[in-house]
Design an enzyme around this catalytic site. Sequence first.
Site, PDB file in Angstrom:
ATOM      1  N   ILE A 126      -6.115  26.865  31.514  1.00 41.74           N
ATOM      2  CA  ILE A 126      -6.061  28.260  32.965  1.00 41.74           C
ATOM      3  C   ILE A 126      -7.240  28.783  31.995  1.00 41.74           C
ATOM      4  CG2 ILE A 126      -4.568  29.076  33.548  1.00 41.74           C
ATOM      5  CD1 ILE A 126      -3.867  31.066  31.456  1.00 41.74           C
ATOM      6  N   HIS A 140      -7.476  23.917  42.447  1.00 40.82           N
ATOM      7  CA  HIS A 140      -8.137  25.363  42.359  1.00 40.82           C
ATOM      8  C   HIS A 140      -7.184  26.661  42.317  1.00 40.82           C
ATOM      9  CE1 HIS A 140      -8.217  24.686  46.531  1.00 40.82           C
ATOM     10  NE2 HIS A 140      -7.246  25.020  46.385  1.00 40.82           N
TER      11      HIS A 140
END
Length: 179
Positions: A147, A102
Amino acid sequence: MNFLAYLFQDWSANRGNIKGQLVLFLFRSVQLVNRHMLLKILFCWHLVMYRIVVEWHLGIELPRKLTAGKGLIVYHGQALVVNQGVVIGQNCVLRNSVTIGHKKLADGTFSQCPRLGNHVDVGANVCIIGAVTIGDNVIIGAGAVVIKDIPHNSVAVGNPARILEKTGAATRIEHINGE
């Protein structure tokens, strides 16, 4: 799936890779221990040894709560870091210095972890961070920083990762995995 089949589910995928076979056998064994509180108590020594040998000594962080499909392949596992919230599909390849997890958001909270589909080939030194979804039959080139989501049957490279092509990746992955 019976007990032994569960422990050895990654064995044939890592044929010729003794280190990968050992690490994934130990990973699957701590996943079994993690399923029941009584097993955690009886085999707490095993959980500690896994942490010392695999995580500290070998530098491979595959948490026991990680969700990973069968046929996981670990090549040159040094500096491999995978967050426990990551979901990895079947027949995926992870190479050295890969980070999957994360990211910290502007408000101080953390995003969700990435989800990798089936037959994903992750190159060396790749970072996959944030709430991204990687489709099935994807190749991620060495050094890529992912991303954003990557669709099925794609090849992604670069920093930030960009899609090179969307066809033919499935054939290449089958060839790499020897299927």
